[in-house]
Each structure stands twice: as C-alpha cells, then as structure tokens.
Enzyme design. Structure first.
Site, PDB file in Angstrom:
ATOM      1  N   HIS A   1      17.907-207.004-104.400  1.00 50.80           N
ATOM      2  CA  HIS A   1      18.447-206.597-103.302  1.00 50.80           C
ATOM      3  C   HIS A   1      18.304-204.883-103.330  1.00 50.80           C
ATOM      4  CE1 HIS A   1      20.941-205.882 -99.328  1.00 50.80           C
ATOM      5  NE2 HIS A   1      21.292-204.688-100.081  1.00 50.80           N
ATOM      6  N   GLU A   2      19.155-204.490-104.563  1.00 50.28           N
ATOM      7  CA  GLU A   2      19.159-203.118-104.994  1.00 50.28           C
ATOM      8  C   GLU A   2      17.976-202.718-105.432  1.00 50.28           C
ATOM      9  OE1 GLU A   2      21.638-201.848-104.002  1.00 50.28           O
ATOM     10  OE2 GLU A   2      23.072-203.429-103.734  1.00 50.28           O
TER      11      GLU A   2
ATOM     12  N   HIS B   1      15.828-201.406-102.295  1.00 53.77           N
ATOM     13  CA  HIS B   1      16.180-200.354-101.816  1.00 53.77           C
ATOM     14  C   HIS B   1      15.669-199.330-102.691  1.00 53.77           C
ATOM     15  CE1 HIS B   1      18.893-201.443 -98.962  1.00 53.77           C
ATOM     16  NE2 HIS B   1      19.733-201.979 -99.736  1.00 53.77           N
TER      17      HIS B   1
END
Length: 259
Positions: free
Chosen positions: A60-61, A64
């Site tokens: 997820h990170e 980003h």
C-alpha cells in the site's frame, strides 16, 4: 559523486529490503503449514494473516511512493520508501503496530498512512489524486489475488478448507481497508483524492479537523449499527468475487487461536 556512484545509490534506494523478503517467507511458510496441517493449524492461520496483512501494508505504502516518484517527488527513494521496508516509514506505530492490533482485537482492516510525500514537487491536481488513490488500489489488487482463486474454485472448502478460510479473512481485511481508505474523510486517502479539487478556502477550513478524521471513523465503526452496514458493504464486494462471507467468518475464528 560520479555518475556510477549516483547509479549505485539509486539502485540501492530501490532494492527490496531483506525485511520484506522475511515477511514473504513467513507468509509462504505459514501457507504451506496451513495447507499440509503441519503443527498448530490455528496458529498457522494467525501467522498467515498477520504476515499477509503486513505485506499488504508495505505494498500500500509502496504504491503511494512509486506513484509519487513518477509524479515528480524524487525524494521518496532516498527516504527508503521504495525498498518495501516497513521500518523506513515515518510512523511505524500508526502504520503497522496499530493496524495489526486492530486486526487482532476486532478483525478490522485499519488503513495506515506512513509515507511523507513532498507535494510541492508534484504539479497537477490529477497527479495528486492518483498518488492518494494508488494505496487503496494496491489493497484491491491484493484482495483479488486472494479471493479470485476461491471464487474460481481453485482453492475451496473441500480441497483445502483452512487455507481457503485464511485467504477469505485476509481478503476481507483488504476490502475493508480499501473501503475505509476511500472515504472522503480528512486523514484518509479518499480525502486525498478529492482535496486537490477543492478550493483553497475549503481546504483551510477542513485542515484543523484532519487529525481527528480517522478517530471519528473508527469511533463510528464501534457502533453496532454502523459496523453492520459497513460489513454488509464488505461482504457485498466479496460476493462480486464469488466468495461467501462465511469463508472470512471461519478464517477469523481460526485466526483467534487463543480463544
């Protein structure tokens, strides 16, 4: 610094961390143990879900950071965000420890926010929105990887019930994290998607409430009526993959090996 040194530094900034490889090894080993029935199956399900959940938080990170890199923020590499190392993120407590605790206590996929994007380096509202959307999209892709094999019958309650249940529960966590993150609430990615399109005056008026947005959402989720509506939406998404919510329910029961 020579050109060769710069290239080497860039390569190291993007090299996958040994920590992430260890997480993948735990995930694979626990999947094997659950499949074969080796050891304590319930503890194996616990390890599978926790390691898989942390892997998904890293992805997820990373999503980003990678999107920010292509959007113009070249600083994410030097910060270690592209190595998939959870120890490199800005707040390990809120991004990893707290989400894991929430999974253990209530089976809720708490979204974590960890990477610090230098937004001034990025030009264009669409790029800002895409950076915010990339994290929840990673959760959706991870959910699909878990739920499609069940929905297609490749892994089912007859051939491998424990693994199917574990994957169902982990898939539910991915969907819940994606849905929560997409809420247009300050502090969540959903607000990050719409924020660039708001007027300066509106953004300034909302800004003081940003630290409390996530707390408000989870305070509401602890209310039985709100929680029921939310999980109806989560199970509805699981149905789109052809997976019954019963898989997740059994998986959560196995996950709580201490009961």
């Amino acid at each position: 610094m020579t050109f060769a040194d710069a290239q080497r530094s860039r390569s190291e900034d993007r090299r996958i961390s040994p920590v992430f490889w260890v997480l993948l090894a735990v995930l694979a080993t626990s999947a094997w143990a659950v499949t074969t029935g080796y050891g304590n199956v319930r503890f194996g399900v616990f390890l599978f879900v926790v390691s898989g959940w942390v892997v998904s938080l890293c992805l997820h990170e990373y999503a980003h950071a990678r999107t920010a890199l292509h959007g113009g923020d070249i600083s994410v590499g030097a910060k270690g965000y592209l190595t998939l190392n959870p120890l490199k993120y800005t707040n390990v407590l809120f991004s990893f420890v707290l989400p894991i605790v929430m999974v253990i206590l209530g089976g809720i996929g708490l979204p974590g926010g960890a990477v610090w994007i230098e937004r001034h380096r990025i030009q264009g509202r669409l790029k800002h929105s895409l950076i915010s959307a990339a994290g929840p999209l990673a959760n959706v892709v991870f959910a699909a990887a878990l739920l499609v094999p069940i929905g297609m019958g490749w892994i089912d309650a007859y051939s491998n019930p424990n693994l199917a249940a574990a994957m169902g529960f982990l898939g539910l966590l991915q969907i819940s994290a994606a849905l929560l993150n997409l809420l247009p609430v300050p502090g969540l990615d959903g607000y990050g998607i719409v924020e660039p399109w708001l007027s300066y005056k509106t953004r300034r008026s909302i800004e003081p409430f940003a630290p409390y947005g996530v707390l408000a959402v989870f305070a509401l989720l602890w209310q039985p009526q709100v929680r029921a509506v939310f999980y109806d939406a989560v199970y509805g998404v699981m149905d789109l993959f052809g997976v019954s919510g019963a898989y997740a329910s059994v998986g959560y029961a196995l996950f709580r090996f201490w009961d």
